[in-house]
Design a protein around this motif. Structure first.
Motif, mmCIF file in Angstrom:
data_model
loop_
_atom_site.group_PDB
_atom_site.id
_atom_site.type_symbol
_atom_site.label_atom_id
_atom_site.label_comp_id
_atom_site.label_asym_id
_atom_site.label_seq_id
_atom_site.Cartn_x
_atom_site.Cartn_y
_atom_site.Cartn_z
ATOM 1 N N LEU A 519 0.827 -1.205 0.000
ATOM 2 C CA LEU A 519 0.000 0.000 0.000
ATOM 3 C C LEU A 519 0.861 1.255 0.000
ATOM 4 N N GLN A 520 1.966 1.219 0.708
ATOM 5 C CA GLN A 520 2.857 2.380 0.736
ATOM 6 C C GLN A 520 3.476 2.649 -0.626
ATOM 7 N N PHE A 521 3.685 1.592 -1.407
ATOM 8 C CA PHE A 521 4.307 1.759 -2.716
ATOM 9 C C PHE A 521 3.310 2.178 -3.797
ATOM 10 N N THR A 522 2.021 2.129 -3.505
ATOM 11 C CA THR A 522 1.054 2.506 -4.542
ATOM 12 C C THR A 522 1.065 3.997 -4.822
ATOM 13 N N THR A 523 1.270 4.831 -3.778
ATOM 14 C CA THR A 523 1.292 6.281 -3.962
ATOM 15 C C THR A 523 1.956 6.894 -2.739
ATOM 16 N N THR A 524 2.060 8.202 -2.708
ATOM 17 C CA THR A 524 2.706 8.874 -1.582
ATOM 18 C C THR A 524 1.798 8.840 -0.362
ATOM 19 N N ALA A 525 2.398 9.075 0.817
ATOM 20 C CA ALA A 525 1.642 9.036 2.066
ATOM 21 C C ALA A 525 0.563 10.112 2.107
ATOM 22 N N GLU A 526 0.821 11.265 1.488
ATOM 23 C CA GLU A 526 -0.157 12.351 1.500
ATOM 24 C C GLU A 526 -1.396 12.021 0.671
ATOM 25 N N GLN A 527 -1.236 11.098 -0.276
ATOM 26 C CA GLN A 527 -2.351 10.753 -1.156
ATOM 27 C C GLN A 527 -3.114 9.532 -0.680
ATOM 28 N N GLN A 528 -2.815 9.051 0.547
ATOM 29 C CA GLN A 528 -3.551 7.933 1.109
ATOM 30 C C GLN A 528 -3.834 8.185 2.593
ATOM 31 N N ARG A 529 -4.175 9.434 2.888
ATOM 32 C CA ARG A 529 -4.477 9.780 4.276
ATOM 33 C C ARG A 529 -5.800 9.148 4.729
ATOM 34 N N SER A 530 -6.754 9.082 3.844
ATOM 35 C CA SER A 530 -8.058 8.486 4.193
ATOM 36 C C SER A 530 -8.378 7.382 3.189
ATOM 37 N N ILE A 531 -8.694 6.194 3.707
ATOM 38 C CA ILE A 531 -8.909 5.006 2.866
ATOM 39 C C ILE A 531 -10.207 4.336 3.294
ATOM 40 N N VAL A 532 -11.035 3.971 2.308
ATOM 41 C CA VAL A 532 -12.277 3.234 2.537
ATOM 42 C C VAL A 532 -12.005 1.754 2.300
ATOM 43 N N ILE A 533 -12.413 0.921 3.259
ATOM 44 C CA ILE A 533 -12.316 -0.530 3.113
ATOM 45 C C ILE A 533 -13.726 -1.044 2.851
ATOM 46 N N THR A 534 -13.933 -1.681 1.702
ATOM 47 C CA THR A 534 -15.251 -2.201 1.349
ATOM 48 C C THR A 534 -15.093 -3.524 0.618
#
Length: 745
Positions: A519-534
């Protein structure tokens, strides 16, 4: 940190366009590795089916060998045809087969005709066979027609007659009797056949002769109506006349157009159409010449007088006046002469134009008459040529009939169109013809093919997501990780939702470390601050994934807020009890602040916000401005916000939240979600322009050729031994399970 051995595809899938995920993706080509993986995973089924089919094959062969053997006897008859070649006009009922092959096939049908076989059943030799005694009276002829086979041997002129029976002493007796009766009747049968054929062709020959006489009479009548000099192979005189008339019309039309153009030119004012020759002709006119000479003399006198008397003398003035009078007369005379010439030429051209117009009309009438006559002649010529061609064809047909009738006459006279000789009588069989020993290896090979084919067919019939390759190939989204079934773990895990916290050294926890890294390698940390799990549907394990992923990210030192945004069926409060009865729903209706409802469980950097009381309008709350403000506040206070939502196919909550967050993670349960359901779930998120970080395959089971079998063994074998202070596994490695294990987690 110890990581699992994983391929690039299992570690993190390549990104795909949203449209691909929305549509469910397209199946990539199945490779040899996929086939081998299928066979390895279903090895027990393949072995079972192979043993089953092989046993059936061997059992059927043994049963046939002892209880239903077959013995074959064969006799060979040489057929030499003296039959004339068929006429070209006779329809070929078996196109593509050589004439002699058709003849031998005909003889084969004659051998198995009911008449021959009924006579065979009446012979004493056949009545004494075991076959005759075992078959009921009403069924003997039908069964004998099925048993006796007669057909040509390819590449020879031999006719093979054979039969198979259960008794070893019967087949050669029956075959020899059939062949004997066939030889006795074949000559008489064929002679009578050709006599009847000769009568038919003679009648058709007489009809052709009559048609030739009629065609000759019609041809003569048409020929009398044709023009003299006509020949079917030469030129047509009417066509030549038509061509000449066409050329004449063209010449007259061209002449008329030229004359009409000249007439228009001469009719124009200003003397148009006059040539230098016309001007010269005017100057030669006597009056014009006289006036021209007078003018010239006056001009000379005037010049002499100017020299002698001067310019102002009275005589000079008189000479000038006289000169002007002469010049005026000269100009008028010239103009009159030119007008006369132009009028003459105009009249002459007009007369010629009328003559050419009359000639053109006459020529056009002659051309029309010739064209009509030519059309009549063409129709008559076509009729003549058709009759001539039909007559030639009838003559050729007559010659063919005559030749064929002569050949038939010769055959009837010689009374033997076919010479049939027995080349080899049937001998008693010395071994079984069925079953052959080679059927056993063939059956075993086919058993293996069927077993492998059934295994592969079952694999392709199953449309559920079972492997990481299914997620990447069919959904075209990145694969963040594969979570094993908790029953396959060696370490006891009492509560799967807190497995990362309770069993940090287990392979289950190691899998979430891999997911966290991917998950960290998918994009930068700033672009994954909020994530929906569904997930697509209930019972896919999304809550367990959300809890363990939040716990694993918190272990890395990042402050994580786990939010239970599932107002349909909340579950996080059962594992992380809230400090009060409120939660997310209270915040959305303005009843408190974030700090009032966030709890901090017994783990550093992990914070939990439960759902609170269930509201009557979940979708409206998810799309409200209060929810957007809450997400902004949470993203500012925590490093990462993970929201557990309702299944995307059952409620719109996940789609609404996915548009307000940085992206979503799809959780698929192995063997529970079908490809179509998973594709529709990804499509719903893609249509609202939600970013999908990737997918997680949950509850992948240990099975032969499956996933985590080798990883489990390798992972725990790589752990420290008990003598080195290591941890002893709580239970042994689970046994291989088949594809029928589908227990939801």
């Amino acid at each position: 940190m110890t990581t699992l051995p994983a391929t690039v595809t299992e570690r993190i899938g390549l990104p795909a366009p949203p449209s691909a995920g929305a549509a469910g993706g397209g199946d990539a080509g199945v490779s040899l590795q996929d086939i081998l993986a299928i066979l390895k995973g279903r090895m027990l089924l393949v072995v079972f089916l192979f043993i089953l089919f092989s046993g059936l094959t061997v059992g059927a062969w043994v049963a046939a060998h002892y209880y239903s053997p077959r013995y074959r006897a064969e006799a060979y008859v040489e057929c030499i045809s003296d039959k004339p070649k068929p006429m070209a006009i006779v329809d070929d009922t078996t196109p593509g087969v050589k004439e002699f092959d058709r003849f031998v096939l005909t003889q084969g049908h004659f051998v198995t005709s009911p008449e021959i076989l009924m006579d065979t059943l009446r012979t004493a030799e056949v009545r004494g066979t075991e076959w005759y005694k075992d078959v009921p009276d009403d069924d003997r002829l039908i069964e004998l027609m099925d048993l006796v086979k007669a057909g040509p041997m390819r590449g020879t002129n031999l006719l093979k007659v054979s039969i198979e029976t259960r008794s070893q002493g019967d087949p050669h007796v029956i075959v020899n009797q059939v062949v004997r009766l066939y030889l006795n009747r074949v000559k008489e049968y064929n002679t009578g056949e050709f006599r009847r054929e000769r009568e038919v062709y003679q009648e058709e020959l007489d009809q052709v002769e009559s048609q030739i006489v009629d065609k000759d009479r019609q041809l003569g009548a048409v020929q009398k109506q044709l023009p003299p000099g006509f020949s079917s192979t030469g030129s047509n005189p009417v066509a030549i006349d038509y061509q000449m008339a066409s050329e004449t019309v063209k010449e007259y039309r061209l002449m008329y157009e030229e004359l009409r153009g000249l007439h228009e030119i001469y009719s124009r004012p200003g003397g148009a159409g006059l040539s230098p020759e016309d001007t010269q002709l005017v100057e030669m006119d006597p009056k014009v010449a006289t006036l021209s000479n007078q003018r010239f003399s006056l001009m000379q006198q005037l010049e002499v007088a100017r020299k002698d008397l001067g310019s102002n003398h009275q005589e000079i003035s008189e000479l000038q006046k006289y000169l002007e009078v002469v010049e005026t007369q000269l100009t008028d005379e010239r103009q009159n002469r030119l007008i006369e010439i132009l009028a003459f030429k105009k009249e002459q051209v007009h007369t010629a134009m009328l003559n050419s117009q009359y000639a053109l009309l006459k020529a056009s009438e002659e051309l029309a008459d010739t064209k009509a006559y030519l059309a009549d002649m063409d129709e008559m010529v076509t009729q003549y040529l058709g009759l001539e061609e039909e007559l030639e064809l009838l003559k050729e047909t007559r010659e063919l009939y005559r030749t064929h009738v002569r050949d038939l006459d010769r055959i009837v006279r010689e009374r033997g169109a076919i010479r049939v000789e027995l080349r080899e009588s049937a001998l008693p069989p010395i071994q079984r013809s069925f079953p052959q020993k080679f059927l056993i290896p063939v059956g075993i090979v086919l058993s293996l093919v069927f077993a492998v084919g059934i295994a592969i067919m079952l694999e392709f019939v199953d449309t559920s997501l079972r492997t990481p390759q299914d997620v990447v190939r069919h959904l075209r989204i990145p694969l963040l990780g594969v979570v094993p079934d908790v029953d396959d773990e060696e370490v006891e895990i009492e509560q799967i939702e807190t497995a990362v916290r309770d069993a940090p050294q287990s392979m289950y926890a190691e899998v979430f470390r891999t997911i966290r890294a991917n998950l960290q390698f998918t994009t930068t940390a700033e672009q994954q601050r909020s994530i929906v799990i569904t997930s697509p549907s209930p019972e896919d394990g999304k809550t367990a994934i959300a809890c363990n992923l939040a716990s694993m990210i918190a272990q890395s030192g990042r402050r994580v807020l786990l939010v239970d945004a599932n107002f349909r069926k909340p579950a996080i409060h059962r594992f992380y009890p809230p400090k009060s009865g409120g939660g997310l729903s209270n915040l959305l209706v303005g009843d408190g602040k974030l700090d009032d409802f966030v709890t901090s469980p017994d783990q550093a950097n992990l914070f939990v916000l439960c759902s609170g009381p269930l509201p009557p309008n979940p979708a409206e709350l998810m799309g409200s401005q209060q929810m957007a403000d809450l997400l902004t506040e949470a993203a500012g206070r925590y490093d990462q916000v993970i929201l557990d939502t309702a299944p995307v196919l059952l409620a719109s909550d996940a789609s609404v939240l996915a548009t307000r967050t940085d992206g979503a993670i799809m959780v698929f349960r192995a063997k529970h979600n079908s490809r179509g359901i998973a594709g529709r779930a990804c499509g719903l998120l893609s249509r609202v322009n939600a970013h999908i970080f990737g997918g997680i395959l949950n509850a992948a089971q240990v099975r032969r050729g499956g996933y985590f079998r080798e990883q489990l063994r390798t992972f725990y074998d790589y752990r420290p031994d008990e003598d080195d202070g290591g941890v002893t596994p709580a239970r042994a490695l689970p046994k291989d399970r088949g594809d029928n294990s589908d227990k939801p987690k």
